[in-house]
Scaffold this active site. Structure first.
Site, short mmCIF file in Angstrom:
data_model
loop_
_atom_site.label_atom_id
_atom_site.label_comp_id
_atom_site.label_asym_id
_atom_site.label_seq_id
_atom_site.Cartn_x
_atom_site.Cartn_y
_atom_site.Cartn_z
N TYR A 47 40.18 -2.60 -1.31
CA TYR A 47 38.91 -2.28 -0.67
C TYR A 47 38.90 -0.80 -0.24
CZ TYR A 47 34.99 -2.61 2.64
OH TYR A 47 33.82 -2.42 3.31
N SER A 70 32.58 3.12 3.96
CA SER A 70 33.27 2.45 5.07
C SER A 70 34.27 3.40 5.70
CB SER A 70 34.02 1.23 4.53
OG SER A 70 34.88 0.69 5.51
N LYS A 85 36.36 2.25 -1.56
CA LYS A 85 35.46 3.01 -0.67
C LYS A 85 35.77 4.52 -0.74
CE LYS A 85 32.84 -0.33 0.65
NZ LYS A 85 31.41 -0.38 0.25
P1 NAP Z 1 27.95 -9.10 3.62
O1 NAP Z 1 27.45 -9.64 4.89
O2 NAP Z 1 29.09 -9.77 2.93
O3 NAP Z 1 26.73 -8.92 2.61
C1 NAP Z 1 26.94 -8.36 1.33
C2 NAP Z 1 25.76 -8.66 0.45
O4 NAP Z 1 26.06 -8.10 -0.86
C3 NAP Z 1 25.56 -10.16 0.26
O5 NAP Z 1 24.19 -10.45 0.24
C4 NAP Z 1 26.19 -10.40 -1.11
O6 NAP Z 1 25.64 -11.51 -1.81
C5 NAP Z 1 25.84 -9.12 -1.82
N1 NAP Z 1 26.70 -8.95 -3.00
C6 NAP Z 1 28.05 -8.96 -3.03
N2 NAP Z 1 28.47 -8.91 -4.30
C7 NAP Z 1 27.37 -8.85 -5.08
C8 NAP Z 1 27.16 -8.81 -6.48
N3 NAP Z 1 28.18 -8.82 -7.35
N4 NAP Z 1 25.90 -8.77 -6.95
C9 NAP Z 1 24.85 -8.78 -6.11
N5 NAP Z 1 24.99 -8.84 -4.76
C10 NAP Z 1 26.24 -8.88 -4.26
O7 NAP Z 1 28.46 -7.59 3.81
P2 NAP Z 1 28.03 -6.47 4.88
O8 NAP Z 1 29.01 -6.52 5.98
O9 NAP Z 1 26.58 -6.52 5.16
O10 NAP Z 1 28.41 -5.18 4.02
C11 NAP Z 1 27.43 -4.35 3.42
C12 NAP Z 1 28.08 -3.04 3.05
O11 NAP Z 1 28.68 -2.46 4.22
C13 NAP Z 1 29.22 -3.16 2.03
O12 NAP Z 1 29.18 -2.06 1.16
C14 NAP Z 1 30.47 -3.10 2.89
O13 NAP Z 1 31.58 -2.66 2.16
C15 NAP Z 1 30.03 -2.12 3.95
N6 NAP Z 1 30.79 -2.18 5.19
C16 NAP Z 1 30.87 -3.34 5.89
C17 NAP Z 1 31.62 -3.37 7.06
C18 NAP Z 1 31.77 -4.62 7.87
O14 NAP Z 1 32.68 -4.67 8.73
N7 NAP Z 1 30.93 -5.63 7.71
C19 NAP Z 1 32.25 -2.20 7.52
C20 NAP Z 1 32.12 -1.05 6.78
C21 NAP Z 1 31.38 -1.03 5.62
P3 NAP Z 1 26.44 -12.93 -1.82
O15 NAP Z 1 26.74 -13.27 -0.39
O16 NAP Z 1 25.46 -13.82 -2.46
O17 NAP Z 1 27.68 -12.70 -2.62
#
Ligand code: NAP
Length: 246
Positions: free
Chosen positions: A149, A136, A153
């Protein structure tokens, strides 16, 4: 640019929602045999209904023993996307042990464990591989209320570099992507209110948040042979925010 993954087996963690879910869909479209791993069975069921050829694995990655069984059960993997993570917001002065332990566990410890299992298989087979860690912009700049967080990261970026160093000689490349805010469920946790979103967008020279597709395309590029000389890179996908220092 035509990217194909025919004959390759891919594992994507956190595949139920957001970036992970769309990564699974595009990998399958590009010919990969995909294992979609996530925590909520109903998300995996709906993904399987959309992309019947994928395999689904339901496990909570914070559980070390169950994760070992689940990931070893996938068999040999050529392409790994360490995408699963959580974001629980607390100001620095109010950080709790519970949030620290859980977030380090889900965002960092499992990434090491899953990568170890997959990379050991890659080394045994001697065919190399590619690993992308979803980090991130939070690793590169400070973000209010994101203390733990951000720390996790930064740890992911550090792991990317040490994994690249140790696995590179075995022809396993490891890189990370570092997106700005992305319009997903997680993105909404910190940034859905205009009073939070607008100042952040003003720090981004392109003036907007990222779409899921803009992250997924870079992940696939880093998984593919099109990036065959890239290793140990932490690649911002942030509209220029981290490099302009605003
Ligand atoms: P999201 O929409 O919250 O999706 C995250 C997924 O990971 C969900 O399916 C969740 O399942 C799963 N997950 C979380 N904890 C878990 C666990 N303990 N075991 C198995 N699965 C688990 O998040 P996203 O925005 O797509 O983020 C994906 C990645 O991008 C992450 O690494 C995040 O840090 C990074 N990122 C996101 C952003 C942003 O603004 N969205 C920005 C920069 C980086 P459940 O829902 O069932 O818990």
């Amino acid at each position: 640019m035509d990217i194909r993954f025919d004959g390759k087996k891919a594992l994507v963690t956190g595949a139920g929602k957001g970036i992970g879910r769309d990564t699974v869909k595009l990998l399958a479209k590009c010919g990969a045999d995909v294992y979609a791993l996530s925590r909520t069975q109903s998300d995996l069921d709906s993904l399987k209904a959309e992309v019947p050829e994928i395999k689904t694995v339901c496990v909570d990655l914070s559980d070390w023993d169950s994760t070992k069984v689940a990931v070893e059960g996938c068999g040999p993997i050529d392409l790994l996307v360490n995408n699963a993570a959580i974001a629980k917001l607390e100001p620095f002065l109010e950080v709790t042990k519970e949030v620290f332990d859980l977030t380090m566990n889900v965002n960092v410890r499992q990434l090491i464990q899953v990568s170890q299992i997959v990379a050991r298989g890659m080394v045994e087979r001697g065919l190399g591989g590619s690993i992308v860690n979803v980090s991130s912009q939070a690793s590169l700049v400070g973000l209010t209320n994101h203390t733990v967080y951000c720390a996790t990261k930064a740890a992911v970026d550090s792991l990317t570099k040490t994994m690249a160093l140790e696995l590179g000689p075995k022809n396993i490349r490891v890189n990370s992507v570092n997106p700005t805010v992305v319009n997903t469920a997680m993105g909404k946790i910190g940034w859905s209110k205009p009073e939070k979103a607008e100042p952040m967008k003003r720090r981004i020279p392109l003036g907007r948040f990222a779409e899921v597709e803009e992250v997924v395309h870079v992940i696939l590029f880093l998984l593919s042979d099109k990036s065959s000389m890239m290793n140990g890179t932490c690649l911002p996908i942030d509209g220029g925010m981290s490099s302009t220092g605003v």
